[in-house]
Write a protein that holds these residues in place. Structure first.
Motif, PDB file in Angstrom:
ATOM      1  N   GLN A 174      18.897 -25.874 -12.645  1.00  0.00           N
ATOM      2  CA  GLN A 174      17.461 -25.611 -12.571  1.00  0.00           C
ATOM      3  C   GLN A 174      17.202 -24.284 -11.858  1.00  0.00           C
ATOM      4  O   GLN A 174      18.044 -23.781 -11.109  1.00  0.00           O
ATOM      5  CB  GLN A 174      16.742 -26.753 -11.845  1.00  0.00           C
ATOM      6  N   ARG A 175      16.006 -23.738 -12.114  1.00  0.00           N
ATOM      7  CA  ARG A 175      15.673 -22.427 -11.560  1.00  0.00           C
ATOM      8  C   ARG A 175      14.345 -22.498 -10.805  1.00  0.00           C
ATOM      9  O   ARG A 175      13.351 -23.012 -11.325  1.00  0.00           O
ATOM     10  CB  ARG A 175      15.573 -21.379 -12.677  1.00  0.00           C
ATOM     11  N   LEU A 176      14.364 -21.945  -9.605  1.00  0.00           N
ATOM     12  CA  LEU A 176      13.165 -21.828  -8.776  1.00  0.00           C
ATOM     13  C   LEU A 176      12.671 -20.387  -8.857  1.00  0.00           C
ATOM     14  O   LEU A 176      13.433 -19.452  -8.607  1.00  0.00           O
ATOM     15  CB  LEU A 176      13.484 -22.186  -7.326  1.00  0.00           C
ATOM     16  N   MET A 177      11.387 -20.212  -9.225  1.00  0.00           N
ATOM     17  CA  MET A 177      10.822 -18.878  -9.338  1.00  0.00           C
ATOM     18  C   MET A 177       9.668 -18.735  -8.347  1.00  0.00           C
ATOM     19  O   MET A 177       8.723 -19.527  -8.364  1.00  0.00           O
ATOM     20  CB  MET A 177      10.325 -18.595 -10.754  1.00  0.00           C
ATOM     21  N   ILE A 178       9.772 -17.732  -7.492  1.00  0.00           N
ATOM     22  CA  ILE A 178       8.708 -17.400  -6.561  1.00  0.00           C
ATOM     23  C   ILE A 178       8.075 -16.106  -7.051  1.00  0.00           C
ATOM     24  O   ILE A 178       8.751 -15.080  -7.200  1.00  0.00           O
ATOM     25  CB  ILE A 178       9.234 -17.235  -5.123  1.00  0.00           C
ATOM     26  N   ILE A 179       6.765 -16.156  -7.301  1.00  0.00           N
ATOM     27  CA  ILE A 179       6.023 -15.012  -7.826  1.00  0.00           C
ATOM     28  C   ILE A 179       4.949 -14.677  -6.793  1.00  0.00           C
ATOM     29  O   ILE A 179       4.005 -15.440  -6.599  1.00  0.00           O
ATOM     30  CB  ILE A 179       5.375 -15.352  -9.181  1.00  0.00           C
ATOM     31  N   SER A 180       5.098 -13.564  -6.109  1.00  0.00           N
ATOM     32  CA  SER A 180       4.174 -13.249  -5.019  1.00  0.00           C
ATOM     33  C   SER A 180       2.940 -12.517  -5.534  1.00  0.00           C
ATOM     34  O   SER A 180       2.930 -11.933  -6.622  1.00  0.00           O
ATOM     35  CB  SER A 180       4.876 -12.420  -3.938  1.00  0.00           C
ATOM     36  N   ALA A 181       1.885 -12.563  -4.728  1.00  0.00           N
ATOM     37  CA  ALA A 181       0.600 -11.994  -5.115  1.00  0.00           C
ATOM     38  C   ALA A 181       0.630 -10.468  -5.097  1.00  0.00           C
ATOM     39  O   ALA A 181       1.416  -9.846  -4.369  1.00  0.00           O
ATOM     40  CB  ALA A 181      -0.496 -12.499  -4.189  1.00  0.00           C
ATOM     41  N   GLY A 182      -0.243  -9.877  -5.886  1.00  0.00           N
ATOM     42  CA  GLY A 182      -0.476  -8.436  -5.806  1.00  0.00           C
ATOM     43  C   GLY A 182      -1.515  -8.131  -4.744  1.00  0.00           C
ATOM     44  O   GLY A 182      -2.252  -9.003  -4.292  1.00  0.00           O
ATOM     45  N   GLY A 183      -1.581  -6.881  -4.320  1.00  0.00           N
ATOM     46  CA  GLY A 183      -2.575  -6.465  -3.343  1.00  0.00           C
ATOM     47  C   GLY A 183      -3.910  -6.168  -3.996  1.00  0.00           C
ATOM     48  O   GLY A 183      -3.994  -5.879  -5.202  1.00  0.00           O
ATOM     49  N   GLY A 184      -4.982  -6.241  -3.209  1.00  0.00           N
ATOM     50  CA  GLY A 184      -6.300  -5.929  -3.724  1.00  0.00           C
ATOM     51  C   GLY A 184      -6.468  -4.439  -4.016  1.00  0.00           C
ATOM     52  O   GLY A 184      -5.819  -3.590  -3.405  1.00  0.00           O
ATOM     53  N   GLY A 185      -7.325  -4.117  -4.972  1.00  0.00           N
ATOM     54  CA  GLY A 185      -7.620  -2.729  -5.289  1.00  0.00           C
ATOM     55  C   GLY A 185      -8.761  -2.198  -4.434  1.00  0.00           C
ATOM     56  O   GLY A 185      -9.489  -2.953  -3.785  1.00  0.00           O
ATOM     57  N   TYR A 186      -8.926  -0.877  -4.433  1.00  0.00           N
ATOM     58  CA  TYR A 186      -9.968  -0.247  -3.614  1.00  0.00           C
ATOM     59  C   TYR A 186     -10.791   0.720  -4.476  1.00  0.00           C
ATOM     60  O   TYR A 186     -10.234   1.590  -5.152  1.00  0.00           O
ATOM     61  CB  TYR A 186      -9.351   0.520  -2.451  1.00  0.00           C
ATOM     62  N   GLY A 187     -12.103   0.563  -4.402  1.00  0.00           N
ATOM     63  CA  GLY A 187     -12.999   1.489  -5.092  1.00  0.00           C
ATOM     64  C   GLY A 187     -13.181   1.163  -6.566  1.00  0.00           C
ATOM     65  O   GLY A 187     -12.382   0.440  -7.165  1.00  0.00           O
TER      66      GLY A 187
END
Length: 524
Positions: A508-521
Protein backbone atom coordinates in the motif's frame (compact mmCIF):
# COMPACT_ATOMS: atom_id res chain seq x y z
CA UNK A 1 37.45 38.94 28.83
CA UNK A 2 39.19 41.43 31.11
CA UNK A 3 38.43 44.62 33.03
CA UNK A 4 40.44 46.80 30.66
CA UNK A 5 38.22 45.76 27.79
CA UNK A 6 35.19 46.91 29.81
CA UNK A 7 36.47 50.18 31.23
CA UNK A 8 33.99 51.99 28.98
CA UNK A 9 30.57 50.96 27.62
CA UNK A 10 30.70 48.69 24.61
CA UNK A 11 29.91 50.21 21.23
CA UNK A 12 27.75 48.62 18.57
CA UNK A 13 30.69 46.92 16.86
CA UNK A 14 31.91 45.33 20.09
CA UNK A 15 28.40 44.11 20.88
CA UNK A 16 27.98 42.69 17.38
CA UNK A 17 31.22 40.76 17.81
CA UNK A 18 30.06 39.50 21.20
CA UNK A 19 26.73 38.45 19.66
CA UNK A 20 28.57 36.49 16.97
CA UNK A 21 30.80 34.77 19.49
CA UNK A 22 28.03 33.69 21.83
CA UNK A 23 25.82 32.60 18.92
CA UNK A 24 28.73 30.52 17.63
CA UNK A 25 28.58 28.56 20.88
CA UNK A 26 25.03 27.50 20.01
CA UNK A 27 25.95 26.69 16.42
CA UNK A 28 28.82 24.46 17.46
CA UNK A 29 26.56 22.68 19.93
CA UNK A 30 24.16 21.96 17.10
CA UNK A 31 26.88 20.68 14.80
CA UNK A 32 28.12 18.37 17.54
CA UNK A 33 24.62 17.05 18.21
CA UNK A 34 23.95 16.28 14.56
CA UNK A 35 27.30 14.53 14.10
CA UNK A 36 26.90 12.35 17.20
CA UNK A 37 23.19 11.46 16.98
CA UNK A 38 22.07 7.97 15.98
CA UNK A 39 18.54 8.57 14.67
CA UNK A 40 17.84 9.96 11.19
CA UNK A 41 15.38 12.40 12.75
CA UNK A 42 18.16 14.22 14.60
CA UNK A 43 21.16 13.35 12.45
CA UNK A 44 19.65 13.93 9.00
CA UNK A 45 16.53 16.05 9.53
CA UNK A 46 18.28 18.27 12.14
CA UNK A 47 15.25 18.26 14.43
CA UNK A 48 16.95 19.97 17.37
CA UNK A 49 17.76 23.41 18.78
CA UNK A 50 20.49 24.88 20.99
CA UNK A 51 20.65 28.00 23.14
CA UNK A 52 22.55 29.83 25.90
CA UNK A 53 20.85 31.44 28.92
CA UNK A 54 22.11 33.61 31.76
CA UNK A 55 22.05 32.61 35.44
CA UNK A 56 18.41 33.74 35.77
CA UNK A 57 17.29 31.78 32.73
CA UNK A 58 17.06 34.77 30.37
CA UNK A 59 17.84 34.01 26.75
CA UNK A 60 21.32 35.11 25.69
CA UNK A 61 21.72 33.50 22.29
CA UNK A 62 20.32 30.84 19.99
CA UNK A 63 21.33 29.29 16.72
CA UNK A 64 19.01 29.53 13.71
CA UNK A 65 17.39 26.21 14.53
CA UNK A 66 13.65 25.60 15.15
CA UNK A 67 11.47 28.57 16.24
CA UNK A 68 8.91 26.54 18.18
CA UNK A 69 11.72 24.89 20.20
CA UNK A 70 13.59 28.10 20.88
CA UNK A 71 10.70 30.42 21.57
CA UNK A 72 9.04 28.04 24.01
CA UNK A 73 12.35 27.27 25.75
CA UNK A 74 13.09 30.96 26.17
CA UNK A 75 9.60 31.61 27.54
CA UNK A 76 9.74 28.81 30.15
CA UNK A 77 13.42 28.76 31.13
CA UNK A 78 13.28 31.31 33.97
CA UNK A 79 10.71 29.21 35.83
CA UNK A 80 12.75 26.04 35.29
CA UNK A 81 15.89 27.71 36.64
CA UNK A 82 14.13 29.14 39.69
CA UNK A 83 12.50 25.84 40.64
CA UNK A 84 15.68 24.00 41.74
CA UNK A 85 19.13 24.28 43.24
CA UNK A 86 21.86 23.81 40.66
CA UNK A 87 25.26 22.21 41.05
CA UNK A 88 28.34 21.83 38.84
CA UNK A 89 28.41 18.68 36.71
CA UNK A 90 24.63 18.41 36.44
CA UNK A 91 22.40 18.09 33.39
CA UNK A 92 18.67 18.28 33.94
CA UNK A 93 16.35 16.57 31.47
CA UNK A 94 12.66 17.28 30.92
CA UNK A 95 9.87 16.98 28.38
CA UNK A 96 6.74 17.66 30.46
CA UNK A 97 4.79 20.29 28.47
CA UNK A 98 3.34 21.68 31.68
CA UNK A 99 6.76 22.08 33.32
CA UNK A 100 8.66 23.81 30.54
CA UNK A 101 8.47 21.38 27.62
CA UNK A 102 6.51 21.51 24.36
CA UNK A 103 5.35 17.98 23.55
CA UNK A 104 6.79 14.70 24.77
CA UNK A 105 9.10 13.82 21.83
CA UNK A 106 11.04 17.06 22.44
CA UNK A 107 13.44 16.26 25.28
CA UNK A 108 15.42 19.18 26.71
CA UNK A 109 18.81 18.89 28.45
CA UNK A 110 19.98 21.85 30.53
CA UNK A 111 23.51 22.22 31.93
CA UNK A 112 24.67 24.96 34.33
CA UNK A 113 28.03 26.66 33.92
CA UNK A 114 29.86 27.45 37.14
CA UNK A 115 33.02 29.50 37.46
CA UNK A 116 34.37 28.57 40.85
CA UNK A 117 31.28 28.58 43.05
CA UNK A 118 29.42 31.15 40.93
CA UNK A 119 26.54 30.09 38.70
CA UNK A 120 27.14 32.11 35.55
CA UNK A 121 25.01 30.71 32.73
CA UNK A 122 23.27 27.70 31.21
CA UNK A 123 23.52 25.85 27.93
CA UNK A 124 20.57 23.83 26.69
CA UNK A 125 19.50 21.75 23.74
CA UNK A 126 16.14 20.30 22.76
CA UNK A 127 15.89 17.34 20.35
CA UNK A 128 12.92 15.46 18.92
CA UNK A 129 13.00 11.71 19.68
CA UNK A 130 10.93 9.75 17.15
CA UNK A 131 10.23 7.22 19.92
CA UNK A 132 9.34 8.50 23.37
CA UNK A 133 7.29 5.49 24.40
CA UNK A 134 3.82 6.04 22.93
CA UNK A 135 1.94 2.90 21.90
CA UNK A 136 1.87 4.05 18.27
CA UNK A 137 5.17 4.19 16.36
CA UNK A 138 6.68 7.63 15.95
CA UNK A 139 5.20 8.80 19.28
CA UNK A 140 2.79 11.25 17.59
CA UNK A 141 -0.50 9.46 18.28
CA UNK A 142 -4.12 10.58 17.89
CA UNK A 143 -4.17 11.04 21.63
CA UNK A 144 -6.75 12.40 24.05
CA UNK A 145 -4.57 12.60 27.18
CA UNK A 146 -0.92 13.29 27.93
CA UNK A 147 -0.26 9.79 29.24
CA UNK A 148 -1.18 8.32 25.84
CA UNK A 149 1.63 10.30 24.21
CA UNK A 150 4.50 8.49 25.89
CA UNK A 151 7.02 8.89 28.69
CA UNK A 152 6.50 12.07 30.72
CA UNK A 153 9.80 13.39 32.13
CA UNK A 154 9.51 15.92 34.93
CA UNK A 155 12.80 17.80 35.50
CA UNK A 156 15.34 15.22 36.68
CA UNK A 157 19.13 14.97 36.82
CA UNK A 158 20.20 12.72 33.95
CA UNK A 159 23.83 13.67 34.62
CA UNK A 160 25.19 14.24 38.14
CA UNK A 161 28.82 14.89 39.02
CA UNK A 162 29.57 14.61 35.29
CA UNK A 163 28.32 11.01 35.18
CA UNK A 164 25.17 9.66 33.54
CA UNK A 165 22.70 8.35 36.11
CA UNK A 166 22.04 4.92 34.65
CA UNK A 167 19.06 4.38 36.93
CA UNK A 168 17.37 7.36 35.28
CA UNK A 169 18.39 6.60 31.70
CA UNK A 170 17.77 2.86 32.09
CA UNK A 171 14.29 3.56 33.41
CA UNK A 172 13.48 5.55 30.28
CA UNK A 173 14.96 2.98 27.89
CA UNK A 174 12.69 0.26 29.28
CA UNK A 175 9.73 2.13 27.75
CA UNK A 176 11.25 2.62 24.28
CA UNK A 177 11.14 0.44 21.19
CA UNK A 178 14.81 0.71 20.19
CA UNK A 179 16.96 1.40 23.29
CA UNK A 180 20.37 1.51 21.51
CA UNK A 181 19.19 4.31 19.18
CA UNK A 182 17.65 6.23 22.06
CA UNK A 183 20.79 5.87 24.18
CA UNK A 184 22.87 7.19 21.30
CA UNK A 185 20.65 10.24 20.90
CA UNK A 186 20.66 11.06 24.62
CA UNK A 187 24.44 10.67 24.65
CA UNK A 188 24.66 13.07 21.70
CA UNK A 189 22.61 15.65 23.60
CA UNK A 190 24.92 15.32 26.60
CA UNK A 191 27.97 15.70 24.37
CA UNK A 192 26.50 18.81 22.74
CA UNK A 193 26.00 20.47 26.13
CA UNK A 194 29.58 19.62 27.10
CA UNK A 195 30.79 21.32 23.94
CA UNK A 196 28.68 24.34 24.84
CA UNK A 197 30.06 24.53 28.37
CA UNK A 198 33.62 24.33 27.08
CA UNK A 199 33.14 27.07 24.47
CA UNK A 200 31.22 29.33 26.83
CA UNK A 201 33.96 28.93 29.45
CA UNK A 202 36.52 30.01 26.88
CA UNK A 203 34.42 33.09 26.10
CA UNK A 204 34.28 34.08 29.78
CA UNK A 205 37.87 33.15 30.49
CA UNK A 206 39.22 30.18 32.40
CA UNK A 207 41.29 29.84 35.56
CA UNK A 208 42.73 33.12 36.83
CA UNK A 209 41.76 34.80 33.55
CA UNK A 210 38.03 34.24 34.21
CA UNK A 211 36.13 37.49 34.62
CA UNK A 212 32.54 36.78 35.59
CA UNK A 213 31.80 40.42 36.35
CA UNK A 214 32.94 41.49 32.90
CA UNK A 215 30.80 38.77 31.27
CA UNK A 216 27.72 39.82 33.21
CA UNK A 217 28.27 43.47 32.32
CA UNK A 218 28.63 42.57 28.70
CA UNK A 219 25.37 40.58 28.86
CA UNK A 220 23.62 43.58 30.41
CA UNK A 221 24.90 45.89 27.67
CA UNK A 222 23.99 43.27 25.06
CA UNK A 223 20.39 43.02 26.29
CA UNK A 224 20.06 46.81 26.50
CA UNK A 225 21.37 47.07 22.95
CA UNK A 226 18.89 44.43 21.73
CA UNK A 227 16.00 46.17 23.46
CA UNK A 228 16.91 49.52 21.91
CA UNK A 229 17.10 48.04 18.40
CA UNK A 230 13.88 46.09 18.87
CA UNK A 231 12.04 49.06 20.35
CA UNK A 232 13.05 51.19 17.39
CA UNK A 233 11.47 48.65 15.03
CA UNK A 234 8.35 48.15 17.15
CA UNK A 235 7.74 51.89 17.42
CA UNK A 236 7.22 51.92 13.65
CA UNK A 237 4.02 49.92 14.15
CA UNK A 238 0.98 52.21 14.29
CA UNK A 239 -0.82 52.43 17.61
CA UNK A 240 -4.19 50.76 17.82
CA UNK A 241 -6.07 47.51 18.40
CA UNK A 242 -6.00 44.89 15.65
CA UNK A 243 -7.85 41.56 15.55
CA UNK A 244 -8.05 38.42 13.45
CA UNK A 245 -9.51 34.93 13.84
CA UNK A 246 -8.37 31.80 12.04
CA UNK A 247 -9.37 28.17 12.62
CA UNK A 248 -7.87 24.71 12.90
CA UNK A 249 -9.42 22.02 10.72
CA UNK A 250 -10.10 19.63 13.60
CA UNK A 251 -8.63 17.95 16.68
CA UNK A 252 -8.66 14.35 15.44
CA UNK A 253 -11.46 13.50 17.87
CA UNK A 254 -14.44 14.84 15.93
CA UNK A 255 -14.29 18.52 16.90
CA UNK A 256 -13.97 20.87 13.92
CA UNK A 257 -13.27 24.53 13.17
CA UNK A 258 -11.46 25.40 16.39
CA UNK A 259 -10.99 29.16 16.60
CA UNK A 260 -7.63 30.88 17.15
CA UNK A 261 -8.57 34.47 17.99
CA UNK A 262 -5.87 37.11 18.26
CA UNK A 263 -6.06 40.69 19.55
CA UNK A 264 -2.97 42.91 19.36
CA UNK A 265 -2.76 46.22 21.21
CA UNK A 266 0.11 48.50 20.15
CA UNK A 267 1.07 51.53 22.24
CA UNK A 268 4.27 53.36 21.23
CA UNK A 269 6.20 50.16 20.64
CA UNK A 270 4.74 48.26 23.59
CA UNK A 271 2.88 45.18 22.35
CA UNK A 272 0.18 43.14 24.08
CA UNK A 273 -0.99 39.99 22.30
CA UNK A 274 -4.10 38.38 23.76
CA UNK A 275 -5.77 35.19 22.54
CA UNK A 276 -9.01 35.62 24.47
CA UNK A 277 -11.90 34.31 22.36
CA UNK A 278 -9.98 31.25 21.17
CA UNK A 279 -11.54 27.80 21.49
CA UNK A 280 -11.56 26.04 24.82
CA UNK A 281 -9.13 23.16 25.36
CA UNK A 282 -10.36 20.19 23.42
CA UNK A 283 -10.48 16.40 23.50
CA UNK A 284 -7.82 15.96 20.82
CA UNK A 285 -4.11 16.73 20.96
CA UNK A 286 -4.09 20.18 19.31
CA UNK A 287 -3.95 21.84 22.75
CA UNK A 288 -0.73 23.57 23.70
CA UNK A 289 0.90 25.10 26.77
CA UNK A 290 1.23 28.88 26.87
CA UNK A 291 4.97 28.60 26.12
CA UNK A 292 4.19 27.21 22.63
CA UNK A 293 1.63 29.94 22.01
CA UNK A 294 4.19 32.56 23.04
CA UNK A 295 6.76 31.01 20.70
CA UNK A 296 4.45 31.53 17.72
CA UNK A 297 3.66 35.13 18.59
CA UNK A 298 7.25 36.12 19.38
CA UNK A 299 8.45 34.55 16.14
CA UNK A 300 6.26 36.93 14.12
CA UNK A 301 7.57 40.02 15.89
CA UNK A 302 11.15 38.78 15.53
CA UNK A 303 10.54 38.66 11.77
CA UNK A 304 9.55 42.34 11.84
CA UNK A 305 12.82 43.35 13.50
CA UNK A 306 16.04 44.08 11.59
CA UNK A 307 18.31 41.09 11.12
CA UNK A 308 21.00 42.62 13.33
CA UNK A 309 18.78 42.61 16.43
CA UNK A 310 20.30 39.96 18.75
CA UNK A 311 17.95 37.07 19.51
CA UNK A 312 18.14 37.54 23.28
CA UNK A 313 15.72 38.36 26.09
CA UNK A 314 16.14 42.11 25.68
CA UNK A 315 14.62 42.03 22.21
CA UNK A 316 11.29 40.78 23.56
CA UNK A 317 10.91 42.75 26.79
CA UNK A 318 8.21 45.03 25.37
CA UNK A 319 6.01 42.17 24.13
CA UNK A 320 3.45 40.56 26.45
CA UNK A 321 1.57 37.35 25.59
CA UNK A 322 -1.61 36.08 27.26
CA UNK A 323 -4.26 33.43 26.71
CA UNK A 324 -7.10 32.32 29.00
CA UNK A 325 -6.22 29.37 31.20
CA UNK A 326 -8.10 26.30 30.07
CA UNK A 327 -8.22 27.44 26.47
CA UNK A 328 -6.73 25.68 23.46
CA UNK A 329 -3.69 28.00 23.74
CA UNK A 330 -3.13 27.67 27.50
CA UNK A 331 -4.27 24.16 28.26
CA UNK A 332 -4.35 22.53 31.67
CA UNK A 333 -2.66 19.26 32.61
CA UNK A 334 -3.25 16.49 31.51
CA UNK A 335 -4.65 17.59 28.14
CA UNK A 336 -2.99 16.01 25.10
CA UNK A 337 -0.57 18.32 23.26
CA UNK A 338 1.31 16.28 20.62
CA UNK A 339 -0.10 18.28 17.70
CA UNK A 340 -0.32 21.58 19.57
CA UNK A 341 3.41 22.06 19.25
CA UNK A 342 3.53 21.27 15.55
CA UNK A 343 0.15 22.33 14.16
CA UNK A 344 -1.52 24.83 16.52
CA UNK A 345 1.70 26.84 16.72
CA UNK A 346 1.49 27.32 12.95
CA UNK A 347 -2.05 28.68 13.19
CA UNK A 348 -0.99 31.04 15.98
CA UNK A 349 1.45 32.54 13.47
CA UNK A 350 -1.32 32.92 10.90
CA UNK A 351 -3.61 34.63 13.41
CA UNK A 352 -0.91 37.09 14.52
CA UNK A 353 0.00 37.85 10.91
CA UNK A 354 -3.66 38.33 10.06
CA UNK A 355 -4.09 40.84 12.89
CA UNK A 356 -0.93 42.73 11.95
CA UNK A 357 -2.10 43.00 8.35
CA UNK A 358 -4.61 45.59 9.58
CA UNK A 359 -1.72 47.64 10.99
CA UNK A 360 1.01 47.21 8.37
CA UNK A 361 -0.80 46.00 5.28
CA UNK A 362 2.19 46.39 2.96
CA UNK A 363 4.51 44.18 5.04
CA UNK A 364 2.41 41.09 5.72
CA UNK A 365 2.37 38.15 3.28
CA UNK A 366 -0.45 35.77 2.48
CA UNK A 367 -0.79 32.60 4.54
CA UNK A 368 1.75 29.84 3.98
CA UNK A 369 0.86 26.15 3.85
CA UNK A 370 0.23 26.22 7.59
CA UNK A 371 1.15 22.68 8.64
CA UNK A 372 4.19 20.64 9.51
CA UNK A 373 2.48 17.70 7.74
CA UNK A 374 3.58 15.20 10.38
CA UNK A 375 3.97 11.57 9.34
CA UNK A 376 4.82 8.90 11.93
CA UNK A 377 5.39 5.34 10.74
CA UNK A 378 6.64 2.18 12.39
CA UNK A 379 6.62 -1.57 12.68
CA UNK A 380 3.37 -3.39 13.40
CA UNK A 381 3.71 -6.84 14.88
CA UNK A 382 7.25 -7.27 13.54
CA UNK A 383 10.23 -8.73 15.34
CA UNK A 384 12.37 -5.70 14.50
CA UNK A 385 11.04 -2.46 15.94
CA UNK A 386 11.48 0.72 13.93
CA UNK A 387 10.12 4.25 14.10
CA UNK A 388 10.14 6.91 11.42
CA UNK A 389 9.02 10.52 11.85
CA UNK A 390 8.92 13.19 9.18
CA UNK A 391 7.63 16.69 8.66
CA UNK A 392 7.10 18.08 5.20
CA UNK A 393 7.17 21.47 3.53
CA UNK A 394 4.68 23.20 1.28
CA UNK A 395 4.04 26.53 -0.39
CA UNK A 396 4.91 29.87 1.18
CA UNK A 397 2.48 32.76 0.99
CA UNK A 398 3.30 35.44 -1.56
CA UNK A 399 4.15 38.96 -0.42
CA UNK A 400 3.75 42.49 -1.75
CA UNK A 401 6.97 42.25 -3.75
CA UNK A 402 7.55 38.56 -4.32
CA UNK A 403 6.07 35.21 -5.18
CA UNK A 404 5.97 32.51 -2.54
CA UNK A 405 8.71 29.87 -2.45
CA UNK A 406 7.69 26.30 -3.27
CA UNK A 407 8.23 23.09 -1.32
CA UNK A 408 9.78 24.52 1.83
CA UNK A 409 9.19 24.44 5.57
CA UNK A 410 7.43 27.51 6.96
CA UNK A 411 7.40 29.53 10.15
CA UNK A 412 7.66 27.37 13.29
CA UNK A 413 9.79 24.57 11.87
CA UNK A 414 13.16 24.66 10.20
CA UNK A 415 14.15 21.05 9.55
CA UNK A 416 15.28 19.16 6.49
CA UNK A 417 13.46 16.25 4.92
CA UNK A 418 14.82 12.76 5.45
CA UNK A 419 16.91 12.00 2.34
CA UNK A 420 15.30 9.29 0.24
CA UNK A 421 18.49 7.22 0.41
CA UNK A 422 18.47 7.31 4.22
CA UNK A 423 14.78 6.47 4.43
CA UNK A 424 15.06 3.45 2.13
CA UNK A 425 18.25 2.21 3.79
CA UNK A 426 16.95 2.26 7.36
CA UNK A 427 13.26 1.41 7.01
CA UNK A 428 11.08 -1.03 5.00
CA UNK A 429 9.81 1.84 2.87
CA UNK A 430 10.20 2.92 -0.73
CA UNK A 431 9.76 6.48 -1.96
CA UNK A 432 7.56 6.28 -5.05
CA UNK A 433 7.12 9.98 -5.66
CA UNK A 434 8.59 13.20 -4.29
CA UNK A 435 7.67 16.24 -6.32
CA UNK A 436 6.32 19.75 -6.34
CA UNK A 437 2.54 20.00 -6.53
CA UNK A 438 2.32 22.20 -9.59
CA UNK A 439 -0.14 25.12 -9.66
CA UNK A 440 -1.24 24.62 -6.04
CA UNK A 441 -0.19 28.14 -5.02
CA UNK A 442 -2.85 30.85 -4.94
CA UNK A 443 -3.22 33.10 -7.96
CA UNK A 444 -2.51 36.83 -7.89
CA UNK A 445 -0.11 39.54 -8.93
CA UNK A 446 2.36 37.36 -7.03
CA UNK A 447 1.57 33.64 -6.90
CA UNK A 448 1.76 31.57 -3.77
CA UNK A 449 4.36 28.81 -3.62
CA UNK A 450 3.49 25.26 -4.60
CA UNK A 451 3.06 22.42 -2.13
CA UNK A 452 4.75 19.03 -2.17
CA UNK A 453 3.71 15.45 -2.94
CA UNK A 454 5.45 12.64 -1.06
CA UNK A 455 4.26 9.10 -1.80
CA UNK A 456 5.64 6.25 0.32
CA UNK A 457 5.15 2.56 -0.39
CA UNK A 458 5.14 0.14 2.55
CA UNK A 459 7.37 -2.91 2.03
CA UNK A 460 6.02 -4.55 5.18
CA UNK A 461 2.94 -4.18 7.34
CA UNK A 462 3.24 -0.97 9.33
CA UNK A 463 1.36 1.49 11.48
CA UNK A 464 0.88 5.07 10.31
CA UNK A 465 -0.27 8.32 11.89
CA UNK A 466 -0.73 11.61 10.07
CA UNK A 467 -1.22 14.91 11.89
CA UNK A 468 -1.84 17.66 9.36
CA UNK A 469 -3.70 20.91 8.85
CA UNK A 470 -4.99 23.10 6.01
CA UNK A 471 -6.92 20.13 4.58
CA UNK A 472 -10.36 21.72 5.04
CA UNK A 473 -9.48 25.41 5.33
CA UNK A 474 -7.20 26.72 2.58
CA UNK A 475 -4.27 29.08 3.24
CA UNK A 476 -5.72 32.54 2.66
CA UNK A 477 -4.59 34.97 0.00
CA UNK A 478 -4.12 38.69 0.61
CA UNK A 479 -4.97 41.94 -1.18
CA UNK A 480 -7.15 40.14 -3.70
CA UNK A 481 -4.87 37.15 -4.16
CA UNK A 482 -6.32 33.65 -4.36
CA UNK A 483 -6.19 31.02 -1.64
CA UNK A 484 -3.67 28.21 -1.87
CA UNK A 485 -4.97 24.72 -2.67
CA UNK A 486 -5.76 22.75 0.51
CA UNK A 487 -3.66 19.68 1.26
CA UNK A 488 -4.73 16.04 1.12
CA UNK A 489 -3.85 12.72 2.76
CA UNK A 490 -4.42 9.46 0.89
CA UNK A 491 -3.89 5.75 1.39
CA UNK A 492 -3.93 4.28 -2.11
CA UNK A 493 -7.09 5.84 -3.62
CA UNK A 494 -8.82 6.50 -0.30
CA UNK A 495 -8.88 10.02 1.12
CA UNK A 496 -7.87 10.18 4.78
CA UNK A 497 -8.86 12.67 7.44
CA UNK A 498 -6.49 15.55 8.29
CA UNK A 499 -5.51 13.63 11.44
CA UNK A 500 -5.68 9.87 11.08
CA UNK A 501 -4.10 6.62 12.15
CA UNK A 502 -4.22 3.03 10.93
CA UNK A 503 -2.34 -0.04 9.74
CA UNK A 504 -1.14 -0.40 6.13
CA UNK A 505 -0.33 -3.64 4.39
CA UNK A 506 2.78 -4.32 2.35
CA UNK A 507 2.33 -2.78 -1.08
CA UNK A 508 0.00 0.00 0.00
CA UNK A 509 1.01 3.61 -0.56
CA UNK A 510 0.60 6.63 1.70
CA UNK A 511 0.51 9.98 -0.11
CA UNK A 512 0.91 13.28 1.71
CA UNK A 513 -0.02 16.29 -0.43
CA UNK A 514 0.74 19.60 1.26
CA UNK A 515 -1.08 22.88 0.73
CA UNK A 516 0.05 25.69 -1.54
CA UNK A 517 0.64 29.20 -0.24
CA UNK A 518 -1.83 32.04 -0.67
CA UNK A 519 -1.41 34.52 -3.52
CA UNK A 520 -0.97 38.28 -3.14
CA UNK A 521 -2.62 41.05 -5.14
CA UNK A 522 -4.99 41.04 -8.07
CA UNK A 523 -3.73 39.48 -11.28
CA UNK A 524 -3.35 41.99 -14.11
Amino acid sequence: MNDKAHSKPADAIELAIFASRITAVCEEMGASLAQAAFSPNIRDRLDYSCAVFDAQGRLCAQAAHIPVHLGSMAYAMADIVAARDWAPGQMIALNDPYLGGTHLPDVTLIAPLFVGEQLVAFVANRAHHADIGADSPGSMPLSSSLDEEGLVIAPVALVDNDRIDESVLGGWLEHLRNPPIARGDFSAQIAANRVGLKRLSALIGEGEAADVHAFRERLREYNDYARELAASALRELPNGRYTFTDVLDDDGQGNRDLAIACRIDIDDGRIAVDFDGSAQQTAGNVNCPLSVTAAGALYVFRCLMPEQVPACAGAFEDIQISAPEGSLLNARHPRAVAAGNVETSQRVVDAVLGALAHAIDDRIPAASHGSMNNVALGSHGADTAWDYYETMGGGLGAGPNRAGASGVQAHMTNTLNTPVEVLERHFPLRMRRYALRRDSGGTGAHRGGDGLIREIEFLAEASYTVLAERRRHAPWGRAGGGDGAPGENRLDSDTLAPKCTGVANAGQRLMIISAGGGGYGVSS
